[in-house]
Design a protein around this motif. Structure first.
Motif, PDB file in Angstrom:
ATOM      1  N   ARG B  99       0.863  -1.185   0.000  1.00 64.62           N
ATOM      2  CA  ARG B  99       0.000   0.000   0.000  1.00 64.62           C
ATOM      3  C   ARG B  99       0.899   1.234   0.000  1.00 64.62           C
ATOM      4  O   ARG B  99       1.852   1.311   0.788  1.00 64.62           O
ATOM      5  CB  ARG B  99      -0.872  -0.020   1.264  1.00 64.62           C
ATOM      6  N   VAL B 100       0.619   2.181  -0.891  1.00 63.25           N
ATOM      7  CA  VAL B 100       1.417   3.400  -0.968  1.00 63.25           C
ATOM      8  C   VAL B 100       0.473   4.595  -0.940  1.00 63.25           C
ATOM      9  O   VAL B 100      -0.592   4.575  -1.552  1.00 63.25           O
ATOM     10  CB  VAL B 100       2.315   3.415  -2.232  1.00 63.25           C
ATOM     11  N   THR B 149       0.858   0.613   5.541  1.00 58.58           N
ATOM     12  CA  THR B 149       1.419   1.392   4.438  1.00 58.58           C
ATOM     13  C   THR B 149       2.910   1.116   4.287  1.00 58.58           C
ATOM     14  O   THR B 149       3.663   1.199   5.256  1.00 58.58           O
ATOM     15  CB  THR B 149       1.178   2.901   4.701  1.00 58.58           C
ATOM     16  N   ARG B 150       3.314   0.797   3.091  1.00 58.54           N
ATOM     17  CA  ARG B 150       4.733   0.533   2.833  1.00 58.54           C
ATOM     18  C   ARG B 150       5.495   1.828   2.594  1.00 58.54           C
ATOM     19  O   ARG B 150       6.649   1.963   2.999  1.00 58.54           O
ATOM     20  CB  ARG B 150       4.856  -0.364   1.596  1.00 58.54           C
ATOM     21  N   ALA B 151       4.855   2.775   1.912  1.00 53.41           N
ATOM     22  CA  ALA B 151       5.590   4.002   1.577  1.00 53.41           C
ATOM     23  C   ALA B 151       4.641   5.175   1.393  1.00 53.41           C
ATOM     24  O   ALA B 151       3.479   5.015   1.015  1.00 53.41           O
ATOM     25  CB  ALA B 151       6.398   3.797   0.301  1.00 53.41           C
ATOM     26  N   VAL B 152       5.188   6.353   1.675  1.00 49.43           N
ATOM     27  CA  VAL B 152       4.531   7.619   1.344  1.00 49.43           C
ATOM     28  C   VAL B 152       5.391   8.252   0.263  1.00 49.43           C
ATOM     29  O   VAL B 152       6.620   8.306   0.397  1.00 49.43           O
ATOM     30  CB  VAL B 152       4.460   8.553   2.574  1.00 49.43           C
ATOM     31  N   VAL B 153       4.760   8.715  -0.817  1.00 46.94           N
ATOM     32  CA  VAL B 153       5.530   9.359  -1.875  1.00 46.94           C
ATOM     33  C   VAL B 153       4.975  10.750  -2.097  1.00 46.94           C
ATOM     34  O   VAL B 153       3.760  10.948  -2.156  1.00 46.94           O
ATOM     35  CB  VAL B 153       5.540   8.522  -3.179  1.00 46.94           C
ATOM     36  N   CYS B 154       5.889  11.707  -2.169  1.00 42.93           N
ATOM     37  CA  CYS B 154       5.465  13.101  -2.294  1.00 42.93           C
ATOM     38  C   CYS B 154       6.545  13.917  -2.975  1.00 42.93           C
ATOM     39  O   CYS B 154       7.732  13.676  -2.781  1.00 42.93           O
ATOM     40  CB  CYS B 154       5.170  13.682  -0.908  1.00 42.93           C
ATOM     41  N   GLN B 155       6.114  14.876  -3.761  1.00 43.30           N
ATOM     42  CA  GLN B 155       7.059  15.840  -4.331  1.00 43.30           C
ATOM     43  C   GLN B 155       7.583  16.733  -3.211  1.00 43.30           C
ATOM     44  O   GLN B 155       6.875  16.984  -2.230  1.00 43.30           O
ATOM     45  CB  GLN B 155       6.350  16.685  -5.377  1.00 43.30           C
ATOM     46  N   ALA B 179       6.605   3.099   7.626  1.00 39.29           N
ATOM     47  CA  ALA B 179       6.663   3.268   6.171  1.00 39.29           C
ATOM     48  C   ALA B 179       7.896   4.079   5.777  1.00 39.29           C
ATOM     49  O   ALA B 179       8.542   4.709   6.610  1.00 39.29           O
ATOM     50  CB  ALA B 179       5.402   3.972   5.684  1.00 39.29           C
ATOM     51  N   LEU B 180       8.198   4.047   4.498  1.00 35.96           N
ATOM     52  CA  LEU B 180       9.300   4.830   3.948  1.00 35.96           C
ATOM     53  C   LEU B 180       8.741   6.121   3.342  1.00 35.96           C
ATOM     54  O   LEU B 180       7.609   6.131   2.847  1.00 35.96           O
ATOM     55  CB  LEU B 180      10.011   4.044   2.847  1.00 35.96           C
ATOM     56  N   LEU B 181       9.542   7.176   3.366  1.00 32.06           N
ATOM     57  CA  LEU B 181       9.162   8.406   2.662  1.00 32.06           C
ATOM     58  C   LEU B 181      10.027   8.552   1.417  1.00 32.06           C
ATOM     59  O   LEU B 181      11.258   8.616   1.504  1.00 32.06           O
ATOM     60  CB  LEU B 181       9.333   9.634   3.558  1.00 32.06           C
ATOM     61  N   LEU B 182       9.375   8.612   0.252  1.00 32.88           N
ATOM     62  CA  LEU B 182      10.045   8.695  -1.036  1.00 32.88           C
ATOM     63  C   LEU B 182       9.722  10.061  -1.637  1.00 32.88           C
ATOM     64  O   LEU B 182       8.549  10.396  -1.815  1.00 32.88           O
ATOM     65  CB  LEU B 182       9.550   7.575  -1.958  1.00 32.88           C
TER      66      LEU B 182
END
Lengths: 81, 392
Positions: B99-100, B149-155, B179-182
């Motif tokens: 889940r992302v 949640t495996r990851a959060v992705v954000c600009q 989770a990881l922040l990408l």
């Protein structure tokens, strides 16, 4: 033509060329006589960069690299002119 | 003013959000050096020509790492660009069942790989940003905590609005929930102070050719030691043993298979060395230009500015819409009649434009940066004023 006498050198191998270049920089900074060479088969790699240095400096090199957190993947010896 | 011929002397370049131009001193020379003096294949051969090339790349990596606050240069790889880097991170980490959580302002460099992953069984949850283009950290926290949640992705910053996202807060939220922040840092590098040792991002990618002022075709990817995506590309790395059947795990080579873009990397090294001395001064200059442009546009009839309100923090991007004239007409007239290079459309960010309500008509984006002057902004404002008079 004079015949150059072969000398024995210690060889250090690394897990990556990045580490080899880090090690070169660190060992030069420590005043050791380090020279990059093509990695010989004896250290287990077929391509890449190894470092050679006089065998009497091997101990200092190990200490230096340990202090810098750079792992030596393999050591060997090589005869060179 | 009539600019019937595009030329470097008369061009007013306002597309720094896509690619910076011109380049600062030293970049062209460094690229040329990568084709002439330091032009061997790096990281492989141990002859002196190759070693000098390898050392130059090593030095560029160190300079970029220092500029971005990366303590260990193993954690910084050179990539063909930010898009490739974000693809590596997303496709290399996420597997069906994961889940992302993503922000609704993401560029296609993130949105498209996420769409592809969704089709493969990754659950993608998108959190809408507000009208300024900023995602609310509390809202993200609620969504992250609602599932495993495996990851959060954000600009890091928006390529349409220039809005700056609350990355440190998102890092805290991600980590508190395992989770990881990408982070897609394409619009942040160079334009914002970036200290990756403290930011909270587990992965952070950036183009070399935007705010970092380097050439096209090179970008950087920081991966925290705990963030280990699978490599996208396998192949020659120079190090380790060529007899290994699989890609070696040693960084940065794991993520740099194949011959690198040596001229690009050396150019990026030069641009970052320039920024190391001038970034603060450049950021202050950009802030002045952004305010001048934003204020001036608000004084014009029919325009509105997307994103943060006047004076609120933003990177030097100002996108506008007019209530009667389409962005494409304005962009064409600005280029052909005034020599102003600005970009109309969706800016490869349909998610962002959908969030802002501009997905049907797009917007006109002004990306300011190195080389722009107050006179440039004055010319743009006068041009827009004239065009509004003529086209409405």
């Amino acid at each position: 033509m004079s015949v150059r006498q072969a000398r024995l050198f210690a060889v250090l191998g690394f897990g990556s060329t990045h580490d080899a270049l880090d090690a070169e920089s660190a060992l030069q900074g420590a005043g050791l006589e380090v020279l990059p060479i093509p990695a010989p088969k004896s250290i287990g790699a077929l391509c890449g960069i190894a470092l050679r240095l006089p065998p009497e400096q091997l101990h200092s090199a190990r200490d230096c690299l340990a202090a810098e957190g750079i792992s030596i993947a393999a050591t060997s010896e090589i005869e060179d002119v | 003013m009539a600019a019937t011929v595009d030329s470097p002397e008369t061009r007013i370049y306002l597309d720094h959000g896509a690619t910076s131009w011109p380049k600062p001193p030293g970049v062209i020379e460094a690229v040329a050096n990568g084709l002439t003096v330091l032009a061997a294949n790096p990281g492989r051969g141990a002859y002196r020509f190759a070693l000098d090339t390898s050392r130059a790349i090593h030095s560029a990596r160190r300079d970029v790492a220092t500029f971005l606050g990366v303590a260990d240069t193993h954690d910084l790889s050179f990539q063909p660009g930010c898009t490739q880097a974000m693809n590596l991170v997303l496709l290399g980490l996420l597997v069906p069942g994961d889940r992302v959580v993503a922000c609704s302002m993401e560029h296609n460099a993130v949105a498209r790989p996420l769409n592809a992953l969704a089709a493969r069984g990754v659950e993608v949850v998108v959190v809408d940003a507000d009208e300024a283009g900023v995602v609310d950290a509390d809202e993200v926290e609620a969504v992250v905590a609602a599932g495993r949640t495996r990851a959060v992705v954000c600009q890091h910053a928006g390529n349409v609005t220039g809005a700056i996202q609350p990355i440190p807060d998102l890092g805290d939220i991600a980590h508190a929930n395992g989770a990881l922040l990408l982070v897609d840092g394409a619009q942040a590098g160079g334009h914002l102070p970036v200290d990756l040792g403290r930011l909270g991002a587990d992965a952070w990618a950036c183009s070399g050719h935007k705010g970092l002022l380097g050439p096209q075709g090179v970008g950087v990817l920081y991966l925290a030691p705990t963030c280990e995506p699978a490599e996208l590309v396998s192949g020659g790395t120079g190090g380790g043993s060529s007899e290994d059947p699989l890609q070696p795990l040693a960084r940065p080579e794991r993520y740099e298979a194949g011959t690198p873009n040596t001229p690009g990397i050396l150019g990026l090294g030069a641009s970052v060395r320039f920024l190391s001395e001038h970034a603060e001064e450049l950021r202050s200059h950009e802030a002045v230009l952004v305010r001048q442009l934003h204020e001036g546009i608000l004084d014009l009839d029919g325009f509105s500015v997307l994103g943060p309100s006047l004076g609120a923090p933003r990177v030097p991007i100002v996108s506008v819409v007019h209530d009667r004239i389409s962005a494409d007409r304005l962009a064409f007239a600005l280029d052909r009649r005034y020599g102003v290079a600005a970009r109309a459309g969706l800016h490869c960010a349909p998610w962002a434009h959908r969030t802002l309500g501009t997905v049907d008509a797009g917007a006109l984006r002004f990306g300011l940066g190195y080389g722009n002057t107050p006179d440039d902004v004055g010319t743009v404002l006068n041009a827009l004023r004239e065009l509004v008079g003529e086209l409405t």
